[in-house]
Design a protein around this motif. Structure first.
Motif, PDB file in Angstrom:
ATOM      1  N   UNK A  51       0.820  -1.175   0.155  1.00 20.68           N
ATOM      2  CA  UNK A  51       0.195   0.031   0.084  1.00 20.68           C
ATOM      3  C   UNK A  51       0.881   1.299   0.005  1.00 20.68           C
ATOM      4  N   UNK A  52       2.210   1.269   0.552  1.00 18.20           N
ATOM      5  CA  UNK A  52       2.910   2.295   0.646  1.00 18.20           C
ATOM      6  C   UNK A  52       3.407   2.598  -0.864  1.00 18.20           C
ATOM      7  N   UNK A  53       3.790   1.419  -1.636  1.00 15.57           N
ATOM      8  CA  UNK A  53       4.099   1.648  -2.921  1.00 15.57           C
ATOM      9  C   UNK A  53       3.063   2.202  -3.828  1.00 15.57           C
ATOM     10  N   UNK A  54       1.884   2.110  -3.280  1.00 15.19           N
ATOM     11  CA  UNK A  54       0.845   2.542  -4.329  1.00 15.19           C
ATOM     12  C   UNK A  54       0.468   3.978  -3.982  1.00 15.19           C
ATOM     13  N   UNK A  55       0.938   4.524  -2.598  1.00 15.57           N
ATOM     14  CA  UNK A  55       0.482   5.778  -2.279  1.00 15.57           C
ATOM     15  C   UNK A  55      -0.443   5.782  -1.417  1.00 15.57           C
ATOM     16  N   UNK A  56      -0.975   4.662  -0.887  1.00 15.72           N
ATOM     17  CA  UNK A  56      -2.224   4.469   0.045  1.00 15.72           C
ATOM     18  C   UNK A  56      -1.582   4.899   1.182  1.00 15.72           C
ATOM     19  N   UNK A  57      -0.473   4.604   1.648  1.00 17.37           N
ATOM     20  CA  UNK A  57      -0.021   5.034   2.824  1.00 17.37           C
ATOM     21  C   UNK A  57       1.399   5.867   2.628  1.00 17.37           C
ATOM     22  N   UNK A  70      10.183  10.536  -8.565  1.00 15.86           N
ATOM     23  CA  UNK A  70       9.681  10.316  -6.954  1.00 15.86           C
ATOM     24  C   UNK A  70       8.223  10.461  -6.957  1.00 15.86           C
ATOM     25  N   UNK A  71       7.495   9.701  -6.277  1.00 17.33           N
ATOM     26  CA  UNK A  71       6.186   9.782  -5.906  1.00 17.33           C
ATOM     27  C   UNK A  71       5.827  11.003  -5.501  1.00 17.33           C
ATOM     28  N   UNK A  72       4.758  11.697  -5.770  1.00 18.39           N
ATOM     29  CA  UNK A  72       4.449  13.089  -5.260  1.00 18.39           C
ATOM     30  C   UNK A  72       2.910  12.653  -4.439  1.00 18.39           C
ATOM     31  N   UNK A  73       2.881  13.148  -3.243  1.00 19.11           N
ATOM     32  CA  UNK A  73       1.519  13.098  -2.712  1.00 19.11           C
ATOM     33  C   UNK A  73       0.469  14.126  -2.550  1.00 19.11           C
ATOM     34  N   UNK A  74       0.382  14.854  -3.760  1.00 21.15           N
ATOM     35  CA  UNK A  74      -0.684  15.840  -3.728  1.00 21.15           C
ATOM     36  C   UNK A  74      -1.814  15.230  -4.356  1.00 21.15           C
ATOM     37  N   UNK A  75      -3.072  15.536  -4.140  1.00 22.19           N
ATOM     38  CA  UNK A  75      -4.077  14.757  -4.442  1.00 22.19           C
ATOM     39  C   UNK A  75      -4.118  14.635  -6.141  1.00 22.19           C
ATOM     40  N   UNK A  76      -3.785  15.566  -6.909  1.00 27.65           N
ATOM     41  CA  UNK A  76      -3.762  15.493  -8.405  1.00 27.65           C
ATOM     42  C   UNK A  76      -2.828  14.507  -8.742  1.00 27.65           C
ATOM     43  N   UNK A  78      -1.411  12.041  -7.018  1.00 25.12           N
ATOM     44  CA  UNK A  78      -1.658  10.687  -6.642  1.00 25.12           C
ATOM     45  C   UNK A  78      -2.634  10.207  -7.463  1.00 25.12           C
ATOM     46  N   UNK A  79      -3.861  11.051  -8.026  1.00 25.19           N
ATOM     47  CA  UNK A  79      -4.771  10.574  -8.923  1.00 25.19           C
ATOM     48  C   UNK A  79      -4.136   9.941 -10.224  1.00 25.19           C
ATOM     49  N   UNK A  80      -3.270  10.923 -10.535  1.00 29.48           N
ATOM     50  CA  UNK A  80      -2.811  10.494 -11.985  1.00 29.48           C
ATOM     51  C   UNK A  80      -1.815   9.217 -11.718  1.00 29.48           C
ATOM     52  N   UNK A  83      -3.918   5.886 -11.770  1.00 27.90           N
ATOM     53  CA  UNK A  83      -4.729   5.381 -13.011  1.00 27.90           C
ATOM     54  C   UNK A  83      -3.617   4.421 -13.567  1.00 27.90           C
ATOM     55  N   UNK A  84      -2.313   4.730 -13.328  1.00 25.06           N
ATOM     56  CA  UNK A  84      -1.037   3.834 -14.181  1.00 25.06           C
ATOM     57  C   UNK A  84      -0.974   2.585 -12.986  1.00 25.06           C
ATOM     58  N   UNK A  85      -1.168   2.557 -11.834  1.00 29.40           N
ATOM     59  CA  UNK A  85      -1.036   1.724 -10.881  1.00 29.40           C
ATOM     60  C   UNK A  85      -2.160   1.182 -10.067  1.00 29.40           C
ATOM     61  N   UNK A  86      -2.689   0.072 -10.356  1.00 24.63           N
ATOM     62  CA  UNK A  86      -3.851  -0.345  -9.605  1.00 24.63           C
ATOM     63  C   UNK A  86      -3.762  -1.525  -8.402  1.00 24.63           C
TER      64      UNK A  86
END
Length: 326
Positions: A51-57, A70-76, A78-80, A83-86
């Motif tokens: 879940x951390x790899x998916x940005x859920x944690x 690097x993964x960004x944690x802003x709402x927009x 994370x939404x993008x 879409x690429x990681x499910x």
């Protein structure tokens, strides 16, 4: 495609207790079109890592990277990214709304991401790729009208409809009958071949890893303790924990290794090697014979590097390779 560097996730303890170190230093890479199995007992941190790899944690420290950034944690952002990681969850009954038809369940992601194309064509295409053919037969059905395997295919279709590049499957066949598990695993392999999907498959079942994965990462108490190609790790395991997990498979030769007790509480990670309190090699004198018994109890081991080569975090294994303590 996906990378983690010195990833750590800690949760606050209750009533002043020490924090729980669910993920305690992990380096991991996942390449395009690759399937990696993340294996370990319940409670070892696998699902938290996924879940951390998916940005859920959000990690306490360390970094997650996707496609070189690097993964960004802003709402927009994370939404993008989502879409690429499910994510594909373990229990299809729990992840499907019983009041939604199959069509609505699969179309939900398209509506969240404001899909501008032909919604019905996208839904029927995803259902067909997930093995529900002809898809029109399933569009107006509800979850209770489907078998367990069909429900899991609907969940997978809901992930596929957004045409992701990565699937994270958390125990994808644990709740299914044995006769259906092979079908779902074959589906994941076919999706990798046809769509070039990468997948991280979280499981406690090393037999499943053997059937589906290119590489295996064995996790214990928040940290990866052995990693390498599936053939290397499962035919010649080095870490005593991996050996114990493999020994209880029905087809494994010899006597099963029964580990004493359960994994320690992640808020009380033992000093030294975190496996030493349950390690049969230490208990039976093997570590002492190689002169590393004290190191097992007192010296922490480094985080394993994220490379395709085989690595093991174990004082006893290291001493065997060098001919002495180290």
């Amino acid at each position: 495609m996906l990378s983690a560097r010195d990833l750590r996730v800690a949760f606050p303890g209750r009533r002043g207790a020490a924090e729980a170190r669910a993920v305690d230093g992990v380096d991991l890479d996942l390449r395009r079109g690759e399937i990696v199995a993340l294996v370990g007992e319940s409670g070892c941190g696998k699902s938290t890592l996924a879940r951390t790899l998916l940005g859920l944690v959000r990690p306490t420290s360390g970094t997650v990277g996707f496609a070189g950034k690097p993964l960004e944690y802003g709402g927009r952002a994370l939404k993008a990214y989502r879409r690429r990681a499910q994510l594909v969850l373990q229990d299809p009954s729990g992840s499907l709304n019983p009041r939604h038809t199959v069509y609505d369940a699969v179309a939900e992601g398209l509506r969240i991401h404001r899909y501008g194309g032909d919604e019905r064509a996208a839904v029927t295409g995803a259902l067909a790729r997930a093995g529900l053919r002809p898809p029109e037969r399933f569009l107006l059905r509800y979850p209770h009208e489907l078998s367990g395997g069909q429900r899991q295919r609907v969940v997978i279709a809901g992930a596929l409809v957004l045409e992701p590049e990565l699937l994270v499957a958390d125990e994808p066949v644990a709740s299914l009958d044995a006769s259906v598990r092979g079908e779902i695993l074959a589906l994941l392999l076919r999706l990798r071949a046809e769509l070039g999907l990468a997948a991280l498959v979280v499981t406690h079942d090393l037999g499943l890893a053997w059937n589906i994965a290119d590489r295996v990462a064995v996790m214990y108490l928040g940290r990866i303790v052995e990693t390498g190609s599936v053939e290397t790790v499962l035919t010649a395991p080095q870490h005593p924990y991996t050996r114990a997990l493999l020994s209880v498979l029905p087809e494994a030769p010899g006597t099963p290794v029964i580990l004493s007790g359960e994994a320690p509480d992640p808020s009380r990670v033992p000093s030294g090697c975190r496996f030493h309190v349950r390690c049969p090699v230490l208990a039976e004198g093997g570590a002492g014979h190689r002169g590393v018994a004290a190191a097992c109890r007192t010296q922490d081991l480094p985080v394993l590097p994220a490379t395709p080569l085989a690595h093991t975090a174990c004082h006893w294994v290291a001493a065997g390779r060098t001919g002495g303590p180290g």
